[in-house]
Design a protein around this motif. Sequence first.
Motif, mmCIF file in Angstrom:
data_model
loop_
_atom_site.group_PDB
_atom_site.id
_atom_site.type_symbol
_atom_site.label_atom_id
_atom_site.label_comp_id
_atom_site.label_asym_id
_atom_site.label_seq_id
_atom_site.Cartn_x
_atom_site.Cartn_y
_atom_site.Cartn_z
ATOM 1 N N MET A 1 0.802 -1.222 0.000
ATOM 2 C CA MET A 1 0.000 0.000 0.000
ATOM 3 C C MET A 1 0.839 1.278 0.000
ATOM 4 O O MET A 1 0.519 2.230 -0.715
ATOM 5 N N PRO A 2 1.926 1.372 0.792
ATOM 6 C CA PRO A 2 2.748 2.590 0.709
ATOM 7 C C PRO A 2 3.309 2.820 -0.693
ATOM 8 O O PRO A 2 3.359 3.960 -1.172
ATOM 9 N N TYR A 3 3.721 1.743 -1.356
ATOM 10 C CA TYR A 3 4.213 1.867 -2.729
ATOM 11 C C TYR A 3 3.085 2.314 -3.659
ATOM 12 O O TYR A 3 3.295 3.139 -4.561
ATOM 13 N N PHE A 4 1.895 1.765 -3.431
ATOM 14 C CA PHE A 4 0.746 2.083 -4.278
ATOM 15 C C PHE A 4 0.388 3.557 -4.180
ATOM 16 O O PHE A 4 0.200 4.236 -5.200
ATOM 17 N N PHE A 5 0.314 4.083 -2.964
ATOM 18 C CA PHE A 5 -0.049 5.489 -2.809
ATOM 19 C C PHE A 5 1.064 6.411 -3.299
ATOM 20 O O PHE A 5 0.783 7.505 -3.800
ATOM 21 N N ALA A 6 2.303 5.979 -3.173
ATOM 22 C CA ALA A 6 3.393 6.764 -3.755
ATOM 23 C C ALA A 6 3.242 6.856 -5.264
ATOM 24 O O ALA A 6 3.487 7.903 -5.869
ATOM 25 N N SER A 7 2.811 5.748 -5.879
ATOM 26 C CA SER A 7 2.615 5.758 -7.331
ATOM 27 C C SER A 7 1.448 6.650 -7.732
ATOM 28 O O SER A 7 1.483 7.288 -8.789
ATOM 29 N N LEU A 8 0.408 6.698 -6.902
ATOM 30 C CA LEU A 8 -0.750 7.543 -7.231
ATOM 31 C C LEU A 8 -0.354 9.013 -7.279
ATOM 32 O O LEU A 8 -0.823 9.761 -8.154
ATOM 33 N N LYS A 9 0.505 9.438 -6.353
ATOM 34 C CA LYS A 9 0.918 10.844 -6.319
ATOM 35 C C LYS A 9 1.720 11.221 -7.559
ATOM 36 O O LYS A 9 1.633 12.355 -8.041
ATOM 37 N N VAL A 10 2.490 10.272 -8.068
ATOM 38 C CA VAL A 10 3.243 10.521 -9.295
ATOM 39 C C VAL A 10 2.325 10.424 -10.515
ATOM 40 O O VAL A 10 2.367 11.272 -11.420
ATOM 41 N N ALA A 11 1.479 9.403 -10.527
ATOM 42 C CA ALA A 11 0.653 9.134 -11.702
ATOM 43 C C ALA A 11 -0.363 10.242 -11.960
ATOM 44 O O ALA A 11 -0.638 10.563 -13.119
ATOM 45 N N ILE A 12 -0.918 10.849 -10.907
ATOM 46 C CA ILE A 12 -1.945 11.868 -11.133
ATOM 47 C C ILE A 12 -1.354 13.100 -11.812
ATOM 48 O O ILE A 12 -1.989 13.712 -12.675
ATOM 49 N N THR A 13 -0.119 13.460 -11.448
ATOM 50 C CA THR A 13 0.505 14.607 -12.114
ATOM 51 C C THR A 13 0.827 14.279 -13.576
ATOM 52 O O THR A 13 0.666 15.128 -14.454
ATOM 53 N N LEU A 14 1.265 13.047 -13.823
ATOM 54 C CA LEU A 14 1.541 12.638 -15.197
ATOM 55 C C LEU A 14 0.267 12.576 -16.022
ATOM 56 O O LEU A 14 0.276 12.865 -17.225
ATOM 57 N N ALA A 15 -0.855 12.195 -15.395
ATOM 58 C CA ALA A 15 -2.121 12.111 -16.122
ATOM 59 C C ALA A 15 -2.535 13.483 -16.643
ATOM 60 O O ALA A 15 -3.034 13.606 -17.770
#
Length: 258
Positions: free
Chosen positions: A175-189
């Motif tokens: 889960m910590p890895y998952f939420f870290a990815s969400l913070k990066v992915a939303i800006t890239l989106a």
Amino acid sequence: MHLSQKTLGRLAPWLLSLFLLIIWEAVCRGFEIKPFLFPAPSLVWTTGVELAKPIFEHSIHTFLTTMAGFAIAVVVGGLLGMIVGSSPIVYRALYPMLVGFNSVPKVAFVPVLVVWFGIGTIPAIITAFLISFFPVVVNVATGLSTLEPELEDVLRSLGASRLDILFKVGLPRSMPYFFASLKVAITLAFVGSVISETVASNLGIGYLMMSASASMNMPLVFAGLVVIGAMGVVMYELFAWLERRITGWAVRGQNAPG
């Protein structure tokens, strides 16, 4: 009265932003820079207020488009990350392909998407998905693949199946890895959807900025940039807040939930 470290930490982003805006305004006024080259913040603000309605309409379209592509990226990236991270063979087989695919500039896909789906919202959604799903895959796969072999052996000795280990231990640990990815992915989106809108759309902030730049309306271009940045910051902070609430057990020190 001295500010506490916690209060100063909360004010620091606002104080830095205010300082940079003052410097920006002073440079534009002091050097008398033409607005069509580099508009002052005051002019950007005035333009944003005057054209608030069209900016709002285009920003809502960009936001919804980005959220659609991001949602698909989270679902597809999460499932693919689970598959890649839970099987060493699949990891070795798919990871080089994923890295190679992610290395291709996503703007190169936009003309292809236009041929397939036409000009409009669908290419923007797909571009947002293509540019944002890779961090989700990598982080979920990393979280699952870093599960200690000794822990897996103990769980198997207690009668746990591979699915039990995946859903009861592996996924919570990732889960910590998952939420870290969400913070990066939303800006890239947001980057993906705006890129597509500048090339293949008649709606959205990207289209608005391209139209404004064609008429040398730089204050409107910068107003669009500010709106995109603000939306990205808000969504980033939302996922950071969720991360602190849901994975507080993995957070240490000053970032722990209060």
